[in-house]
Design an enzyme around this catalytic site. Structure first.
Site, PDB file in Angstrom:
ATOM      1  N   TYR A 151      39.870  45.463  44.301  1.00 39.68           N
ATOM      2  CA  TYR A 151      38.721  45.264  43.371  1.00 39.68           C
ATOM      3  C   TYR A 151      37.294  44.551  44.101  1.00 39.68           C
ATOM      4  O   TYR A 151      36.506  45.159  43.805  1.00 39.68           O
ATOM      5  CB  TYR A 151      39.285  44.096  42.341  1.00 39.68           C
ATOM      6  N   LYS A 195      33.885  46.849  44.033  1.00 42.18           N
ATOM      7  CA  LYS A 195      32.734  46.645  43.452  1.00 42.18           C
ATOM      8  C   LYS A 195      31.538  46.527  44.687  1.00 42.18           C
ATOM      9  O   LYS A 195      30.460  46.676  44.568  1.00 42.18           O
ATOM     10  CB  LYS A 195      32.952  45.067  42.774  1.00 42.18           C
TER      11      LYS A 195
END
Ligand code: NAD
Length: 313
Positions: free
Chosen positions: A144, A148
């Site tokens: 994650y 990002k």
């Protein structure tokens, strides 16, 4: 004004769709429902609202002129991204690439929903936008955090090399109605445990800190950022920091629950502190959160009381 909201059937995306419709936008919600649900948007019966089921890791084209692209699509809770690691990396990489391509073709303004997780387990507190972070790229959460971080990098590259008008919002923990009861994040976890009288599970000794922003404040901040002319990342979150243990006690108090607090092992690479420095948002957007924790929690608890337990059955 025509806006696309990717991830528009999710928690934050659906609130953003509501907000944009109120502002008079035509809204196209693009979502593959991997973690979202059409229940979040079924109340939107405006003729200015369209829902398209589509996986944004695959290209998408529109004949009509698009003015704004809000790119929120991504699994967001640790339970989701640990279960969907490849999809999470793909939506951060290919999804962001496809939507930047659309912004380029359309001359649209593009906003990336990034996250405080780009700061990882931060060594400075509070976290200003200038902090580069402390992320373990190969740990389980790396799927994650790095997705990002890559999404931010490609957004800045499209801005610098193709002149695309871009915005990056670094979102800190946000809560409110339409969070999934079982999405594993601390707010729904504690509320559901308290409402059902189960033990409240605190990871570690509960001294790790979080700061919780109510959803309406966050959406206002995202909108202001999109309408600003500021390209560098901006933190949007509530700087009122508290320990997870204190937070559990507040939930017990507000719900009047008889739940006891129990302790479990901390997840790998869990951040020890988390608090936004919002000086930039204040100065550039005239934004700061307005909703007090207890007020926001009461609204969220009311929602879980009305829908949450039923949904879970
Ligand atoms: N809620 C928070 O506290 C928080 C904090 C930091 C960042 N964010 C970011 O905000 C965004 C929204 O988070 P949320 O809390 O609403 O999560 P959510 O899981 O409720 O919503 C995400 C939505 O994206 C959709 N989606 C995922 N992959 C997709 C794909 N490939 N194609 C199309 N749709 C896809 C899901 O179906 C879901 O509807 C995410 O990008 C998340 O990283 C949220």
């Amino acid at each position: 004004m025509k806006s696309i909201v990717t991830g528009g059937a999710g928690f934050l995306g659906s609130h953003l769709c509501d907000y944009l419709l109120e502002k008079g936008h035509e809204v196209i919600c693009v979502d593959n429902l991997i973690t979202g649900t059409t229940k979040n948007i079924e109340h939107l019966n405006s003729d200015r609202f369209t829902y398209i089921r589509h996986d944004v890791t695959k290209p998408i084209y529109f004949g009509d002129k698009i003015d704004y692209i809000f790119h929120l699509a991504s699994p967001a809770s640790p339970i989701d991204y640990l279960e969907l690691p490849i999809q999470t990396l793909k939506v951060g990489a290919l999804g962001t690439y496809n939507l930047l391509g659309l912004a380029k073709e359309q001359g649209a303004r593009f906003l990336l929903a990034s996250t405080s997780e780009v700061y990882g387990d931060p060594l400075v507190n509070p976290q200003p936008e200038t902090y580069w972070g402390n992320v373990n790229p190969i740990g389980p959460r790396g799927v994650y955090d790095e997705a990002k971080r890559y999404a931010e990098a490609i957004t800045m590259a499209y801005h610098r090399y193709h002149g695309i008008d871009t915005r990056i919002v670094r979102i800190f923990n946000t809560y409110g109605p339409r969070m999934r009861v079982n999405d594993g994040r601390v707010v729904p976890n504690f509320i559901m445990q308290a409402l059902s009288g189960e033990d409240i599970t605190v990871y570690g000794d509960g001294s790790q800190t979080r700061s919780f922003c109510y959803v309406s404040d966050l959406i206002e901040g995202i909108y202001r950022l999109m309408m600003s002319d500021f390209t560098d990342p901006v933190n949007i979150g509530n700087p009122a920091e508290m320990s997870v243990l204190e937070f559990a006690k507040v939930i017990i108090e507000i719900t009047g629950s008889k739940s006891k607090i129990v302790y479990e092992n901390l997840p790998v690479d869990d951040p020890k502190v988390r608090r936004p420095d919002i000086s930039k948002a204040k100065e550039l957007l005239g934004w700061e959160p307005k909703v007090e924790l207890r007020e926001g929690l009461s609204k969220t608890i009311e929602y879980f009381n009305d829908f949450g337990l039923l949904q879970q059955q």
